[in-house]
Scaffold this active site. Sequence first.
Site, PDB file in Angstrom:
ATOM      1  N   HIS A 184      66.292 -11.294  96.662  1.00  0.00           N
ATOM      2  CA  HIS A 184      67.625 -10.703  96.637  1.00  0.00           C
ATOM      3  C   HIS A 184      67.557  -9.418  95.829  1.00  0.00           C
ATOM      4  CE1 HIS A 184      70.209 -13.335  98.863  1.00  0.00           C
ATOM      5  NE2 HIS A 184      69.858 -14.410  98.174  1.00  0.00           N
ATOM      6  N   ASP A 200      70.136  -3.310  98.057  1.00  0.00           N
ATOM      7  CA  ASP A 200      70.768  -3.591  99.344  1.00  0.00           C
ATOM      8  C   ASP A 200      71.357  -2.324  99.952  1.00  0.00           C
ATOM      9  OD1 ASP A 200      70.147  -6.237  99.044  1.00  0.00           O
ATOM     10  OD2 ASP A 200      72.179  -6.903  98.586  1.00  0.00           O
TER      11      ASP A 200
END
Length: 354
Positions: free
Chosen positions: A137, A167
Site C-alpha cells: 500500500h 497512489d
Amino acid sequence: MAGLENIRVLDLTRLLPGPLGSLVLADLGATVDKVEDRGAGDYLRATPPQVAGESVAFHALNRGKRGLVLDLKHADGAATFKRLVSSYDVLFEQFRPGVLDRLGVGHQTLLSENPRLVVCALTGYGQTGPLADRAGHDLNYLARAGLLGLQGPPDGQPFPPGYQLADVSGGLWCVIGILAALRERDRTGVGQVVDVSMSESVIPFATSPLSRTFAGEKPARGGEVLTGGIAAYQTYETKDGKWVALGALEPKFLQKFFQASGIDGDLSAIVPGPHQPELKQKFARAFKEKTRDEWAKIGADADCMLEPVLEPDELRSDEHLVARNVFCDVETAEGPMGQYRTPVTPKDLEPSLG
C-alpha cells in the site's frame, strides 16, 4: 483543455491510483469504460462516507466513465475481453505482474490481437525485479522509496503522511506514459507496454535530499532545509490554536517577513546549524501572540510566503479555490455530492455520477 476525444480506454483499475489516472483521461475527453468483476467490483464502492447509498470517493474518481461487468476468471469472460480490447486504444490495468497471463489475456497476447494497443500496467514495484510480486500500500511504497524516512522529528518516529502520495503520483505518471505512448503510436502505428511502479513514482519528490546522498552526505530526518530543519521553513501554532506555514527561504522574502511581523531576526534563519532550535522557539513564541487570521492578513499584505494551514473542511469556502472553480456538486436523490476538479479538468465540465 481536451484533445483525447477519439481515444478509447478500457479501465481495469480500482481504488485510488488507476482510477485517478483514468479520471484525468476522461476529463481530457477520452471515452473511459470501467470494467468491474461480478463480485464486489471496485472495493471503493463500499468505502464510507456515502451519500444516497453511494461512495463519495468512488464517484469523485469515476465520474464521466461508463461501466461494465465482466468475469475474467470465466473462459467466456476472457474471450469477451479479448474481443473488447481489439476496439480500444488503451488498456489500463493494476493487477500484480502475471495475473492477466494466468487469465489468458496477458500483455503480449493482447498486443498480438491489437498491435496498436497501449497497455499501461500500474503496480507497486514494477513488472520486473525482486519485489515485483509483492503486495503493498501507499505507506509501504513510501518506505521503500526512502521518503518515509524523511518524515517526522529528528531521531524520532517516521510519520505516515496524511495523504496517498504514491497512489496519486503513480496514477498521474501513468497519464504521462499513456500520452507519450499514444504519441509514439501516431508516429509508428505500433502500441507498447507502459510499466509504472508506484514506489518509483515518488522518488522525484525526494530530489533535494537525494542530491545530498549523490554528494556522499546523509540527509537527517526532520533536519533538512525543506523538512523542518530551519526556522524560516516551518509550521507554527497561533494564538487560537490553529497553524500557519512559513516558507520564506529566499533572503528577500525573509526580510519582508521580519519587517511585517515585528520579529527581530536575520538571515541565519535560513542557514542550517545548531542555532536553529533556539531560533524556532523564538519564532514559536511570536506566532502565539496573534491568531491565524491575523497572521494570514500579515502574510497577504507583505507577500512574505506566510499562509494559513487550512483544514480540509475549509477548502470549499476558500476565496481563491472558489474563484478557480475547483469544487462542484452533483445531485443525488438525497442531496448534493461534492466533487473536485483536477488541474486539467475543463472548468465548464458538469460532472455526473460515475
